[in-house]
Enzyme design. Sequence first.
Site, short mmCIF file in Angstrom:
data_model
loop_
_atom_site.label_atom_id
_atom_site.label_comp_id
_atom_site.label_asym_id
_atom_site.label_seq_id
_atom_site.Cartn_x
_atom_site.Cartn_y
_atom_site.Cartn_z
N GLU A 13 13.05 -27.81 82.14
CA GLU A 13 13.20 -26.23 82.75
C GLU A 13 12.06 -26.11 83.63
O GLU A 13 11.36 -24.98 83.86
CB GLU A 13 13.42 -25.25 81.64
CG GLU A 13 14.11 -25.43 80.35
CD GLU A 13 13.98 -24.46 79.33
OE1 GLU A 13 13.57 -23.46 79.40
OE2 GLU A 13 14.93 -24.97 78.34
N GLU B 187 12.79 -24.88 70.54
CA GLU B 187 11.53 -24.03 70.29
C GLU B 187 11.27 -23.83 68.77
O GLU B 187 11.07 -22.43 68.50
CB GLU B 187 11.56 -22.75 70.97
CG GLU B 187 11.58 -22.91 72.63
CD GLU B 187 11.97 -21.80 73.41
OE1 GLU B 187 11.98 -20.66 72.82
OE2 GLU B 187 12.16 -21.99 74.53
O1 9MR Z 1 16.59 -17.98 81.80
C1 9MR Z 1 16.97 -17.69 80.77
C2 9MR Z 1 17.08 -16.25 80.82
O2 9MR Z 1 17.92 -15.64 81.52
C3 9MR Z 1 17.39 -15.10 79.35
O3 9MR Z 1 17.25 -13.99 79.66
C4 9MR Z 1 16.08 -15.89 78.31
C5 9MR Z 1 16.40 -15.26 77.06
O4 9MR Z 1 15.56 -15.69 76.23
O5 9MR Z 1 16.52 -17.35 78.25
C6 9MR Z 1 15.92 -17.85 79.51
O6 9MR Z 1 16.03 -19.45 79.26
C7 9MR Z 1 15.20 -19.99 78.21
C8 9MR Z 1 15.88 -21.24 77.88
O7 9MR Z 1 17.08 -21.04 77.40
C9 9MR Z 1 14.78 -21.93 76.81
N1 9MR Z 1 13.38 -22.03 77.26
C10 9MR Z 1 13.01 -20.69 77.67
C11 9MR Z 1 13.85 -20.30 78.94
C12 9MR Z 1 13.03 -18.95 79.80
O8 9MR Z 1 12.91 -17.96 78.94
#
Ligand code: 9MR
Length: 388
Positions: A276, A169
Amino acid sequence: MPLNRRKFILNHAALATALLPLGATVRAKAVYASGLSEVFKDDFFLGTAISNKTLSGSDPAMFKLIAQEFNTITAENAMKWQSIHPDHERWDWRLADRFVKFGHEANMLMIGHTLIWHKQTPPTVFFKSRKKQDALISRDLLLKRLRLHVQTVIDRYKRQIALWDVVNEAVTDKGRWRESHWYDIMGEEFLEQAFRAAREADPSAHLMYNDFNMEKRQKQRFIIHILNILRKRGVTVDGVGLQCHVSLAANAPSIDALEAAIINFAKAGLRVHITELDVDVLPNAWKYKGLHIDDLPIDSDPLDPYKNGLPARIEQQLAERYQALFELFIKHRDKIARVSLWGTSDDESWKNDRPVIGRTNHPLLFDTQKRSKKAYDAIYNLKVKRAP
Ligand code: 9MR
């Protein structure tokens, strides 16, 4: 071995090396031959994300379900900088080691997620002092930290993990560099340096750039542009991750826009990974981002309509949306290496707490009781026509 999987492995020597020593467990996997990944084995790897809850051992049934249904795994949070490297001298490998152990035992293709991100990174990485979080460190010091982190993590797991989300990102939807501490301190260079460090640590690894809303044209163009610049400078990025956090509405995003993204990234010489995937079924609530559902200044019921289960009509729409997505992925199976869901059962989805905390979403293929949903049947039936 199916042709496209063999091609993928042959194209990426490290992946072959990573899978080969697992001969013993390859046989064990045959026990679970009926899962969804088996059905798609000639198309692409099919995976899920494993939560910290599962990795910490409190849900053994989840391990079983994952081993049965999927052949690739990503750690949802356990390998992020904040979890694995919470302080300069402190490394915490416990959950990540558990992830790799499970992946090895279940013969999974393992994805390292994620090395460099603006989120879930301790502020101490960027600031001169713990107390004064206003003075950023120098470019040289941050580069040193970046290299140490990337190379230590890859070094530890390179025998088991051959695919890495190196940078996550870094670009906005409008196609510009995202403002972040990485960008503030190092400028554009942080992207190149991250991939350089990863490549040095494992020359034959499959290195990926991962982002959301990849169907946005400006974002796509910019990402292809910056990855081309890296290539000209001798730093190859092998793949691109389209996160695919989509919603139930047909145009959020449209299949056509997603298709164009898959084609454009593939044309640019990148292997496409759907990294994802989930399908948000709830009404848009970004206006109340960060608030708990019980604390909204309005009647919260319309924003959390499926607390007691998903009505059959919506369940059907969800199945149709998944079906359309998988029809697209199958159509472009020559370009797509992997499709990973962002979680297995609805109760563990991040979508229950984002944008509003404490709602009941139903975005995945299994319900809170780990029962497969209609969406599961819809995509299963794309490949296997069951007897009526
Ligand atoms: O699913 C993840 C969640 O448990 C965390 O709190 C969050 C923190 O920002 O990150 C989520 O996973 C992310 C992933 O690592 C990168 N792309 C977006 C996902 C959803 O936010």
